[in-house]
Design a protein around this motif. Structure first.
Motif, PDB file in Angstrom:
ATOM      1  N   CYS A   1      -2.650   3.764   5.883  1.00  0.00           N
ATOM      2  CA  CYS A   1      -3.553   3.011   5.155  1.00  0.00           C
ATOM      3  C   CYS A   1      -3.549   1.597   5.639  1.00  0.00           C
ATOM      4  O   CYS A   1      -2.566   1.087   6.031  1.00  0.00           O
ATOM      5  CB  CYS A   1      -3.247   3.039   3.706  1.00  0.00           C
TER       6      CYS A   1
ATOM      7  N   MET B   1     -11.003  -1.618   3.484  1.00  0.00           N
ATOM      8  CA  MET B   1      -9.844  -0.627   3.406  1.00  0.00           C
ATOM      9  C   MET B   1     -10.041   0.561   4.280  1.00  0.00           C
ATOM     10  O   MET B   1     -11.228   0.950   4.806  1.00  0.00           O
ATOM     11  CB  MET B   1      -9.790  -0.220   2.050  1.00  0.00           C
TER      12      MET B   1
ATOM     13  N   TRP C   1      -0.498  -3.000   5.858  1.00  0.00           N
ATOM     14  CA  TRP C   1      -0.320  -1.555   6.205  1.00  0.00           C
ATOM     15  C   TRP C   1       0.623  -0.855   5.323  1.00  0.00           C
ATOM     16  O   TRP C   1       1.567  -1.329   4.610  1.00  0.00           O
ATOM     17  CB  TRP C   1       0.333  -1.402   7.645  1.00  0.00           C
TER      18      TRP C   1
ATOM     19  N   SER D   1      -4.654   9.638  -0.376  1.00  0.00           N
ATOM     20  CA  SER D   1      -4.786   8.588  -1.281  1.00  0.00           C
ATOM     21  C   SER D   1      -3.867   7.601  -0.800  1.00  0.00           C
ATOM     22  O   SER D   1      -2.906   7.438  -0.431  1.00  0.00           O
ATOM     23  CB  SER D   1      -4.425   8.990  -2.789  1.00  0.00           C
ATOM     24  N   CYS D   2      -4.340   6.140  -1.109  1.00  0.00           N
ATOM     25  CA  CYS D   2      -3.794   5.010  -0.795  1.00  0.00           C
ATOM     26  C   CYS D   2      -4.091   4.006  -1.992  1.00  0.00           C
ATOM     27  O   CYS D   2      -4.989   3.621  -2.115  1.00  0.00           O
ATOM     28  CB  CYS D   2      -4.071   4.373   0.531  1.00  0.00           C
TER      29      CYS D   2
ATOM     30  N   TRP E   1      -8.362   3.856   6.899  1.00  0.00           N
ATOM     31  CA  TRP E   1      -7.165   4.815   7.268  1.00  0.00           C
ATOM     32  C   TRP E   1      -7.017   4.686   9.040  1.00  0.00           C
ATOM     33  O   TRP E   1      -8.348   4.772   9.649  1.00  0.00           O
ATOM     34  CB  TRP E   1      -7.593   6.140   6.993  1.00  0.00           C
TER      35      TRP E   1
ATOM     36  N   THR F   1      -7.811   1.539  -4.940  1.00  0.00           N
ATOM     37  CA  THR F   1      -7.378   2.866  -3.887  1.00  0.00           C
ATOM     38  C   THR F   1      -8.411   3.209  -3.328  1.00  0.00           C
ATOM     39  O   THR F   1      -9.622   3.187  -3.527  1.00  0.00           O
ATOM     40  CB  THR F   1      -7.081   3.961  -5.103  1.00  0.00           C
TER      41      THR F   1
ATOM     42  N   THR G   1     -13.202   3.521   7.842  1.00  0.00           N
ATOM     43  CA  THR G   1     -13.142   2.332   7.090  1.00  0.00           C
ATOM     44  C   THR G   1     -14.278   2.509   5.983  1.00  0.00           C
ATOM     45  O   THR G   1     -15.261   2.927   6.445  1.00  0.00           O
ATOM     46  CB  THR G   1     -13.245   0.997   7.958  1.00  0.00           C
TER      47      THR G   1
ATOM     48  N   TYR H   1      -9.499   6.576  -0.526  1.00  0.00           N
ATOM     49  CA  TYR H   1      -9.328   7.927  -0.646  1.00  0.00           C
ATOM     50  C   TYR H   1      -9.866   8.568   0.853  1.00  0.00           C
ATOM     51  O   TYR H   1     -10.921   8.156   1.356  1.00  0.00           O
ATOM     52  CB  TYR H   1      -9.950   9.088  -1.591  1.00  0.00           C
TER      53      TYR H   1
ATOM     54  N   GLU I   1       0.876   5.386   0.244  1.00  0.00           N
ATOM     55  CA  GLU I   1      -0.014   6.519   0.637  1.00  0.00           C
ATOM     56  C   GLU I   1       0.438   7.820  -0.107  1.00  0.00           C
ATOM     57  O   GLU I   1       1.757   7.773  -0.275  1.00  0.00           O
ATOM     58  CB  GLU I   1      -0.185   6.728   2.221  1.00  0.00           C
TER      59      GLU I   1
ATOM     60  N   ARG J   1     -13.745   4.892  -2.294  1.00  0.00           N
ATOM     61  CA  ARG J   1     -12.721   3.917  -2.744  1.00  0.00           C
ATOM     62  C   ARG J   1     -13.257   3.752  -4.248  1.00  0.00           C
ATOM     63  O   ARG J   1     -14.100   3.765  -4.557  1.00  0.00           O
ATOM     64  CB  ARG J   1     -12.640   2.776  -2.081  1.00  0.00           C
TER      65      ARG J   1
ATOM     66  N   LEU K   1       0.895  -1.118   0.041  1.00  0.00           N
ATOM     67  CA  LEU K   1      -0.065   0.150  -0.065  1.00  0.00           C
ATOM     68  C   LEU K   1       0.834   1.318   0.152  1.00  0.00           C
ATOM     69  O   LEU K   1       1.856   1.511   0.750  1.00  0.00           O
ATOM     70  CB  LEU K   1      -0.805   0.085   1.366  1.00  0.00           C
TER      71      LEU K   1
END
Length: 121
Positions: free
Chosen positions: A95, A34, A111, A21-22, A36, A77, A50, A79, A6, A71, A4
């Protein structure tokens, strides 16, 4: 291998906005949830938001109505749009994703390396 990556952190004034962004890459079969997380200096890592594969979201009370997670399934991805930022939002944002790699049956937790968000005047 999967990873991942970021992007989008930086310095912003109180009341300002940032978008994180991830992107997930590697031998990915599917991605479940996914999200943060963040870790402020001297504090434990905490959940920020999440989002599941069907779009269901969950937010920490401290960021509700200010942050929005989204996402792009096709781009693997996620966001995080952060508005009305406060000094107490200063932290390293990480992320997180639950990923199933090709030729495997189970999801593993991955992670990112983290991106620093500093809110200061």
């Amino acid at each position: 291998q999967v990873q991942l990556v970021e992007s989008g952190g930086g310095l912003v004034q109180p009341g300002g906005s940032l978008r994180l962004s991830c992107a997930a890459s590697g031998t990915i079969s599917s991605i479940n949830t996914m999200g943060w997380y963040r870790q402020a200096p001297g504090k434990q890592r905490e959940l920020v938001a999440t989002i599941t594969s069907d779009g269901s979201t969950n937010y920490a009370d401290s960021v509700k109505d200010r942050f929005t997670i989204s996402r792009d399934i096709a781009k693997n991805t996620v966001y995080l749009q952060m508005n009305s930022l406060k000094p107490e939002d200063t932290a390293v944002f990480y992320c997180n994703a639950k990923i199933r790699r090709v030729f495997t049956l189970t999801y593993v937790e991955v992670w990112g390396q983290g991106t620093l968000v500093t809110v200061s005047s």
